[in-house]
Scaffold this motif. Sequence first.
Motif, PDB file in Angstrom:
ATOM      1  N   THR A 163      59.094  75.072  67.026  1.00  0.00           N
ATOM      2  CA  THR A 163      59.695  74.039  66.194  1.00  0.00           C
ATOM      3  C   THR A 163      58.616  73.165  65.554  1.00  0.00           C
ATOM      4  O   THR A 163      58.693  72.849  64.363  1.00  0.00           O
TER       5      THR A 163
ATOM      6  N   LEU B 290      57.056  75.227  62.752  1.00  0.00           N
ATOM      7  CA  LEU B 290      57.925  75.335  61.584  1.00  0.00           C
ATOM      8  C   LEU B 290      58.023  74.014  60.829  1.00  0.00           C
ATOM      9  O   LEU B 290      58.083  74.004  59.596  1.00  0.00           O
ATOM     10  N   LYS B 291      58.016  72.910  61.548  1.00  0.00           N
ATOM     11  CA  LYS B 291      58.030  71.602  60.883  1.00  0.00           C
ATOM     12  C   LYS B 291      56.767  71.403  60.058  1.00  0.00           C
ATOM     13  O   LYS B 291      56.824  70.932  58.920  1.00  0.00           O
TER      14      LYS B 291
ATOM     15  N   CYS C   7      64.635  69.426  56.042  1.00  0.00           N
ATOM     16  CA  CYS C   7      64.160  70.580  56.803  1.00  0.00           C
ATOM     17  C   CYS C   7      63.903  70.193  58.255  1.00  0.00           C
ATOM     18  O   CYS C   7      64.331  70.895  59.175  1.00  0.00           O
TER      19      CYS C   7
ATOM     20  N   CYS D 122      58.443  73.516  56.720  1.00  0.00           N
ATOM     21  CA  CYS D 122      59.104  72.431  55.997  1.00  0.00           C
ATOM     22  C   CYS D 122      58.294  71.978  54.788  1.00  0.00           C
ATOM     23  O   CYS D 122      58.845  71.430  53.846  1.00  0.00           O
TER      24      CYS D 122
ATOM     25  N   ILE E 123      67.401  78.031  68.297  1.00  0.00           N
ATOM     26  CA  ILE E 123      66.020  78.512  68.390  1.00  0.00           C
ATOM     27  C   ILE E 123      65.715  78.902  69.839  1.00  0.00           C
ATOM     28  O   ILE E 123      65.128  79.960  70.095  1.00  0.00           O
TER      29      ILE E 123
ATOM     30  N   LEU F  75      65.856  71.602  61.569  1.00  0.00           N
ATOM     31  CA  LEU F  75      65.175  72.198  62.722  1.00  0.00           C
ATOM     32  C   LEU F  75      65.535  71.464  64.017  1.00  0.00           C
ATOM     33  O   LEU F  75      65.725  72.098  65.054  1.00  0.00           O
TER      34      LEU F  75
END
Length: 120
Positions: free
Chosen positions: A41, A44-45, A59, A49, A70, A63
Amino acid sequence: MKNLNVVASVAGAVLVGLGVAMVVTNPSPSAYNDYATERLTEYLKAEGCEKALLGQRQCVAALESAQPQIAELIRESTERQNFLLWSVYRTEFSLPLLPAYQFETVGAFQSFYTYEFQKD
Protein backbone atom coordinates in the motif's frame (compact mmCIF):
# COMPACT_ATOMS: atom_id res chain seq x y z
CA MET A 1 42.32 -29.19 26.72
CA LYS A 2 39.91 -28.32 29.52
CA ASN A 3 39.62 -24.74 28.21
CA LEU A 4 38.77 -26.08 24.75
CA ASN A 5 35.95 -28.19 26.19
CA VAL A 6 34.57 -25.19 28.06
CA VAL A 7 34.69 -23.01 24.93
CA ALA A 8 33.04 -25.75 22.85
CA SER A 9 30.32 -26.21 25.48
CA VAL A 10 29.62 -22.48 25.67
CA ALA A 11 29.57 -22.17 21.86
CA GLY A 12 27.21 -25.14 21.62
CA ALA A 13 24.88 -23.65 24.22
CA VAL A 14 24.87 -20.30 22.41
CA LEU A 15 24.05 -21.99 19.09
CA VAL A 16 21.23 -24.02 20.64
CA GLY A 17 19.87 -20.87 22.29
CA LEU A 18 20.04 -18.99 19.01
CA GLY A 19 18.25 -21.82 17.23
CA VAL A 20 15.50 -21.91 19.84
CA ALA A 21 15.13 -18.12 19.62
CA MET A 22 14.82 -18.34 15.84
CA VAL A 23 12.17 -21.06 16.02
CA VAL A 24 10.14 -19.11 18.58
CA THR A 25 10.41 -15.83 16.66
CA ASN A 26 9.76 -17.22 13.15
CA PRO A 27 6.96 -14.85 12.01
CA SER A 28 3.54 -16.25 11.20
CA PRO A 29 1.76 -16.03 7.84
CA SER A 30 -0.69 -13.51 9.31
CA ALA A 31 2.21 -11.28 10.43
CA TYR A 32 3.62 -11.51 6.90
CA ASN A 33 0.24 -10.62 5.42
CA ASP A 34 0.06 -7.49 7.59
CA TYR A 35 3.62 -6.55 6.63
CA ALA A 36 3.07 -7.13 2.89
CA THR A 37 -0.24 -5.26 2.85
CA GLU A 38 1.32 -2.26 4.54
CA ARG A 39 4.42 -2.24 2.31
CA LEU A 40 2.48 -2.70 -0.93
CA THR A 41 0.00 0.00 0.00
CA GLU A 42 2.86 2.40 0.80
CA TYR A 43 4.50 1.57 -2.52
CA LEU A 44 1.28 2.08 -4.48
CA LYS A 45 0.63 5.39 -2.73
CA ALA A 46 4.12 6.64 -3.56
CA GLU A 47 4.45 5.25 -7.09
CA GLY A 48 0.95 4.51 -8.37
CA CYS A 49 -0.98 7.49 -7.06
CA GLU A 50 1.53 9.83 -8.61
CA LYS A 51 0.40 8.65 -12.04
CA ALA A 52 -3.28 8.05 -11.28
CA LEU A 53 -5.98 9.74 -13.30
CA LEU A 54 -8.13 10.18 -10.17
CA GLY A 55 -5.79 12.60 -8.49
CA GLN A 56 -3.42 11.92 -5.62
CA ARG A 57 -5.87 12.42 -2.74
CA GLN A 58 -8.59 10.28 -4.30
CA CYS A 59 -6.07 7.55 -5.12
CA VAL A 60 -4.72 7.48 -1.56
CA ALA A 61 -8.27 7.38 -0.18
CA ALA A 62 -9.16 4.52 -2.53
CA LEU A 63 -6.08 2.55 -1.43
CA GLU A 64 -6.90 3.14 2.24
CA SER A 65 -10.44 1.87 1.77
CA ALA A 66 -9.19 -1.14 -0.24
CA GLN A 67 -6.91 -2.43 2.56
CA PRO A 68 -9.06 -5.54 3.26
CA GLN A 69 -9.14 -6.45 -0.45
CA ILE A 70 -5.38 -5.93 -0.83
CA ALA A 71 -4.79 -8.10 2.26
CA GLU A 72 -7.00 -10.85 0.78
CA LEU A 73 -5.16 -10.70 -2.57
CA ILE A 74 -1.84 -11.07 -0.80
CA ARG A 75 -3.12 -13.92 1.36
CA GLU A 76 -4.41 -15.80 -1.70
CA SER A 77 -1.30 -15.24 -3.81
CA THR A 78 1.43 -16.03 -1.27
CA GLU A 79 3.32 -19.27 -0.82
CA ARG A 80 5.28 -19.88 2.38
CA GLN A 81 8.29 -22.13 2.75
CA ASN A 82 8.83 -22.77 6.45
CA PHE A 83 12.42 -23.72 7.28
CA LEU A 84 11.62 -23.76 11.03
CA LEU A 85 14.31 -21.18 11.83
CA TRP A 86 13.06 -18.76 9.16
CA SER A 87 10.43 -18.60 6.43
CA VAL A 88 10.49 -17.51 2.82
CA TYR A 89 7.35 -15.90 1.40
CA ARG A 90 6.75 -15.65 -2.37
CA THR A 91 3.93 -13.42 -3.51
CA GLU A 92 2.78 -13.00 -7.12
CA PHE A 93 -0.35 -11.09 -8.02
CA SER A 94 -1.81 -8.44 -10.26
CA LEU A 95 -4.52 -5.85 -9.86
CA PRO A 96 -6.80 -4.56 -12.61
CA LEU A 97 -5.27 -1.63 -14.47
CA LEU A 98 -1.97 -2.07 -12.64
CA PRO A 99 1.15 -4.09 -13.43
CA ALA A 100 1.75 -7.54 -11.94
CA TYR A 101 3.89 -7.65 -8.80
CA GLN A 102 6.23 -10.38 -7.61
CA PHE A 103 8.24 -10.26 -4.44
CA GLU A 104 10.14 -12.56 -2.12
CA THR A 105 10.59 -11.94 1.56
CA VAL A 106 12.43 -13.75 4.32
CA GLY A 107 11.01 -13.69 7.83
CA ALA A 108 13.08 -14.31 10.95
CA PHE A 109 13.27 -12.90 14.49
CA GLN A 110 9.76 -11.39 14.07
CA SER A 111 11.07 -9.23 11.21
CA PHE A 112 10.82 -9.29 7.43
CA TYR A 113 13.30 -8.44 4.70
CA THR A 114 12.08 -8.19 1.11
CA TYR A 115 15.07 -9.14 -1.01
CA GLU A 116 13.42 -9.35 -4.43
CA PHE A 117 10.77 -7.11 -5.93
CA GLN A 118 9.65 -7.08 -9.55
CA LYS A 119 7.00 -5.10 -11.30
CA ASP A 120 5.95 -6.42 -14.71
